[in-house]
Write an enzyme that holds these catalytic residues in place. Structure first.
Site, short mmCIF file in Angstrom:
data_model
loop_
_atom_site.label_atom_id
_atom_site.label_comp_id
_atom_site.label_asym_id
_atom_site.label_seq_id
_atom_site.Cartn_x
_atom_site.Cartn_y
_atom_site.Cartn_z
N ASN A 1 -3.30 21.11 2.70
CA ASN A 1 -3.82 22.47 2.78
C ASN A 1 -2.79 23.37 3.45
OD1 ASN A 1 -6.03 24.61 2.99
ND2 ASN A 1 -5.44 24.32 5.14
N HIS A 2 -1.98 22.74 4.34
CA HIS A 2 -1.04 23.52 5.14
C HIS A 2 0.14 22.63 5.51
CE1 HIS A 2 -4.16 21.58 7.67
NE2 HIS A 2 -3.10 21.15 8.34
N GLN B 1 -0.01 26.40 11.53
CA GLN B 1 -0.25 25.61 10.31
C GLN B 1 -0.51 26.54 9.12
OE1 GLN B 1 -3.50 23.53 12.19
NE2 GLN B 1 -2.49 21.56 11.94
N ASP C 1 -7.50 15.75 3.37
CA ASP C 1 -7.86 16.61 4.49
C ASP C 1 -8.41 17.95 3.98
OD1 ASP C 1 -7.59 16.92 7.44
OD2 ASP C 1 -6.30 18.60 6.93
N GLU D 1 -12.63 14.91 2.75
CA GLU D 1 -13.32 15.55 3.88
C GLU D 1 -13.97 16.82 3.35
OE1 GLU D 1 -12.38 17.23 8.37
OE2 GLU D 1 -10.93 17.58 6.79
N HIS E 1 -12.10 10.95 14.32
CA HIS E 1 -11.10 11.39 15.29
C HIS E 1 -11.33 12.82 15.77
CE1 HIS E 1 -9.93 12.79 11.37
NE2 HIS E 1 -9.14 13.68 11.93
#
Ligand code: NOJ
Length: 565
Positions: free
Chosen positions: A107-108, A173, A205, A248, A317
């Site tokens: 994404n980044h 980010q 992610d 996710e 996490h």
């Protein structure tokens, strides 16, 4: 006729174990975990029953978001080892039948990634369009700051050119622009690279943010984001037919479903989505000692496409997010499991591990892991859960739960020979520290949490009904008990067989009696306990009466009773 009973959908009954190489085991004694250390622990993971390791980001990084800020997608962070060490590890894991997947964080990038450095340099840089730039933050752009303690906006002005760039997460980010075909090609290349080196897929992610294209200049001209996700899946499957995408996607069920793609078919986007709603409902149920919220989530959860699956988890996490509960419900969970302000994060979650939240009550902790392994879905463990590690609230934010793995008693907890001052985080101090909670001691103790989790893993693998069956939540007339039944429909034609498992969890702190409704069974049937010794006869009216101790769990296999008894 479609073939559905073959053994190639390995993720359906996998046991996934998430770890960070940095905090798992240090082999070279520099105080930082590494791939060599991890490779030495593959037999441990194998004995635990793990069939798939999910590696958190291990790429070169300035480490301002624990590795989720990457500066080179094609390498291993030198602190953790080399590409050679990575390949040796995946090779060793595969030798024990353990597949390896890793975080795909696209994404980044880090703002120090050479692509961003190039991109920010000038308006006509060839990399300008790799990120999302605007003269002013657009009114119709995305909303919602993810880390409200550090950021107030999704857009930051960059002095180099005076334009603003989009960042869903921290300002360091910047978001990649997936509307740019060159970026999409590069993401595929990254996936292909790591698959060639041994990965069997990815934990993707922040999927909804990755696909988001609002607020971009030519938004109208962008391809359908779901088509793009399906493209990525196709590309991956061409390279390796058994590779998976575990996404996710923290959204309500109806909004999460499209990410599986082709819901009525086999699924052509994400192979698995984390069940964030089920997880949050479970905590509400635990807080209330009432199975209602979890039962409701299980009843409302849409079935995944035929080859897809939900992934279930107790902790991960990040903060234990409660963002999908109502404000009132969230406050109930906070009151039960995070009474102190320092235990909470962003007003929406808890930066704690399970055992301290349950005041170390072994019966209750074991019951929760029994839920994890028996609820329909692929269980995902976060390292250290199997021994009941606690958190260190002295660490900043989400780092509270990312402390070194505790292998043995003693100052370094067997994580490393180095001075603990050099560790990425100090070992947990106090009652959950290595001297009280460690693998070596629990491996020798048959009553330990580790022994319990090993047994659950073994039984789960022996019960294909959990992975492959239809499930139904049963009404047993006791609000504190969750009862569910998993059924593969493989019966002997008499309405029952080995293909039926019935599972009970008592969420309350008192002994209860329940009546199980088993309409398709009669007095010729019995229920055999799988976790302890025991058998319960079914009555002629198709019910079975059982008593459950406080926080008890029972896994029962329906079978035809032995007529000679
Ligand atoms: C989600 C990850 O789980 C989290 O740890 C990370 O900070 C953000 N994505 C940004 O990559």
């Amino acid at each position: 006729m479609k073939l559905t009973r073959t053994a190639d959908l390995w993720w359906k009954n996998a046991i996934i174990y998430c770890l960070d190489v940095e905090t798992f085991r240090d082999a070279n004694g520099d105080g930082v975990g590494d791939f060599r250390g991890l490779a030495q622990q593959v037999d441990y993971l194998d004995r635990l029953g793990v069939t798939c390791v999910w590696l958190m980001p291990f790429f070169p990084t300035p480490d301002r978001d624990d590795g989720y800020d990457i500066i080179d997608f094609y390498n291993v962070d030198p602190r953790l080892g080399t590409l050679g060490d990575f390949v040796e590890f995946t090779r060793t894991a595969r030798d024990r039948g353990i597949r390896v997947i890793a975080d795909l964080v696209v994404n980044h990038t880090s703002d120090r990634h050479p692509w961003f450095q190039e991109s920010r340099a000038s308006l006509d840089s060839p990399y300008r369009d790799w990120y999302v730039w605007q003269d002013e933050p657009p009114a119709d752009g995305p909303h919602g700051v993810v880390f409200p303690d550090k950021e107030h906006s999704l857009w930051t002005r960059d002095d180099e050119t005076g334009q603003y760039y989009l960042h869903r997460f921290y300002k360091h980010q910047p978001d990649l622009n997936v509307a740019n075909p060159a970026v999409r090609e590069e993401i595929a290349r990254i996936m292909g690279f790591w698959m060639t080196l041994g990965l069997s897929g990815f934990r993707v992610d922040a999927v909804p943010f990755l696909l988001e294209t609002s607020g971009q200049d030519d938004a109208g001209a962008l391809p359908d984001p779901h088509e793009y996700l399906a493209d990525l899946r196709q590309f991956m499957t061409r390279r390796d037919g058994e590779a998976v995408l575990l996404g996710e996607v923290n959204l309500p069920y109806p909004d999460a479903m499209p990410f599986f793609g082709d819901a009525d078919g086999t699924g052509d986007e994400l192979t698995m989505c984390f069940d964030f709603i089920g997880m949050q409902s479970m905590y509400l149920s635990l807080a209330r000692r009432d199975a209602g919220p979890l039962a409701r989530a299980l009843r409302e959860r849409p079935p995944p496409p035929r080859d897809g699956h939900w992934a279930t988890f107790v902790r991960n996490h990040d903060e234990l997010t409660l963002d999908r509960l109502t404000e009132e419900e969230r406050q109930e969970v906070f009151a039960a499991f995070g009474p102190e302000k320092e235990m909470r994060l962003y007003g929406r979650g808890l930066r704690r591990r399970l055992p301290p939240m349950l005041d170390g009550d072994a019966r209750r902790i074991k019951m929760v892991y029994s839920l994890l392994f028996s609820l329909p879905g692929t269980p995902v463990l976060f390292y250290g859960e199997e021994i009941g590690m606690g958190e260190d609230l002295g660490n900043e934010g989400r780092l509270a739960v990312r402390t070194p793995m505790q292998w043995t008693a003693g100052p370094g907890g067997g994580f490393s020979q180095a001075d603990p001052e050099r560790f990425p985080a100090r070992p947990v101090p106090g009652a959950y520290g290595p001297e009280h909670v460690n693998v070596a001691a629990q491996a020798r103790d048959r009553d330990s949490l580790l022994s319990w989790v090993r047994m659950l893993a073994e039984r789960y693998r022996e019960c294909p009904e959990f992975a492959w069956g239809r499930y139904e939540v049963l009404d047993v007339g006791e609000p504190g008990v969750l009862a569910h039944r998993c059924d593969t429909g493989d019966g002997l034609g008499d309405g029952m067989s080995d293909g039926v498992k019935v599972v009970l969890h008592n969420l309350t702190d008192r002994e209860v009696r329940v009546e199980l409704p088993l309409a398709d069974m009669d007095e010729g049937c019995e229920l055999a306990d799988l976790l302890v010794d025991g058998t319960t006869r079914v009555s002629a009216d198709g019910t079975a009466s059982l008593s459950l101790d406080a926080y008890a769990c029972r896994w029962l296999r329906a079978r035809r009773a032995d007529p000679s008894r």
